[in-house]
Design a protein around this motif. Structure first.
Motif, short mmCIF file in Angstrom:
data_model
loop_
_atom_site.label_atom_id
_atom_site.label_comp_id
_atom_site.label_asym_id
_atom_site.label_seq_id
_atom_site.Cartn_x
_atom_site.Cartn_y
_atom_site.Cartn_z
N GLY A 123 46.20 12.59 -46.11
CA GLY A 123 47.01 11.94 -45.09
C GLY A 123 48.06 12.86 -44.51
N GLU A 124 48.67 13.68 -45.38
CA GLU A 124 49.66 14.64 -44.90
C GLU A 124 49.03 15.68 -43.99
N PHE A 132 53.52 15.66 -31.88
CA PHE A 132 54.94 15.33 -31.91
C PHE A 132 55.37 14.79 -33.27
N ILE A 133 54.50 14.03 -33.91
CA ILE A 133 54.86 13.38 -35.16
C ILE A 133 55.05 14.40 -36.28
N ARG A 134 54.36 15.52 -36.21
CA ARG A 134 54.45 16.49 -37.30
C ARG A 134 55.86 17.07 -37.44
N HIS A 135 56.60 17.20 -36.32
CA HIS A 135 57.96 17.71 -36.41
C HIS A 135 58.89 16.70 -37.09
N ILE A 136 58.71 15.43 -36.75
CA ILE A 136 59.52 14.39 -37.39
C ILE A 136 59.19 14.30 -38.87
N TYR A 137 57.91 14.39 -39.18
CA TYR A 137 57.50 14.31 -40.58
C TYR A 137 58.00 15.51 -41.38
#
Length: 257
Positions: A123-124, A132-137
């Protein structure tokens, strides 16, 4: 005769006041001692009330904020599972919150296993492929890894104080790794220090000589509290770690050529 009448005429306002000018302080009647004492007492009482009121605000403000955030957090977490219980006919406040805590605990147990770790890694991997979500994560994982109870996965190894950005100025940072820089004459031990510039998720990565780093007697959580609070939780005195303890807890070295 007319000139004598004009010279002896008095205005009506002065005549009503007995010929005294109210705007002239020399002619106005002196204030009584009781009036001055009353004004002084009123001023002291007003100052005392204002001071005690502000003291009460200072004491109750953090308590009110703490209770408000706690109550909001309970309602927020309770909202995940409370609709399910509402559909089942259970209208008990706090049941969803307890269920959420139990769910988090079970997730921790599952991820600690081999199968759960594999599923989590997959999942990671998928999340890190999203634009975009990878920076927040990544930013969120950095903060959570910094306070992780598992020392093997902790992103921040030690709290560090370095000379930055100029000589005579110091900055708080976190040691993330230690490397050996190989040179022609001698090898140099460098520490990778992360210096936050905007809370914890944005900062600079500096390579600093190991001998030039001050390692204070602060835990990782204490260092995070200092950064997040803007230095308001700074202790009055900071003492460096003992050299012996520092050598026993030395970080494994990597080599860069």
């Amino acid at each position: 005769m007319a000139e004598e009448k004009e010279s002896t005429s008095v205005p009506l306002s002065q005549a009503a006041n007995g010929g005294e000018d109210p705007e002239d302080p020399a002619k106005s009647p002196p204030s009584s001692p009781n009036s001055s004492t009353r004004k002084a007492c009123c001023f002291v009482l007003q100052s005392w009330v204002s001071k005690k009121f502000m003291t009460g605000c200072v004491v109750l403000f953090p308590v009110a904020v703490t209770f408000f955030i706690t109550w909001w957090f309970i309602q927020f977490v309770d909202g995940f599972f409370s609709p399910i219980y509402d559909q089942l006919g259970f209208d008990i406040f706090g049941l969803g919150f307890i269920t959420s805590l139990l769910f988090v605990f079970l997730v921790g147990v599952f991820v600690s296993s081999w199968i759960g770790g594999t599923v989590f890694s997959i999942g990671e991997w998928l999340i890190k492929r999203m634009p975009f979500i990878r920076h927040i994560y990544s930013a969120s994982k950095q903060i959570s890894s910094a306070i992780s109870p598992d020392q093997n996965t902790t992103a921040f190894k030690e709290v560090a104080i370095i000379r930055h950005p100029r000589v005579g100025e110091y900055a708080f940072g976190f040691i993330t790794s230690t490397v050996i820089l190989q040179r022609d004459n001698e090898d140099e031990e460098l520490c990778s220090v992360f210096v936050p510039t905007n809370h914890l998720y944005i900062g600079d990565i500096l390579l600093v000589n190991s001998n030039e780093i001050i390692r204070p007697n602060l835990s990782i959580r204490e260092g995070i509290e200092i950064i997040v609070s803007g230095g308001m939780t700074m202790p009055q005195t900071i003492s460096p770690l003992e050299r012996g303890a520092r050598q026993n807890d030395r970080i494994p070295l990597n080599r860069i050529t």
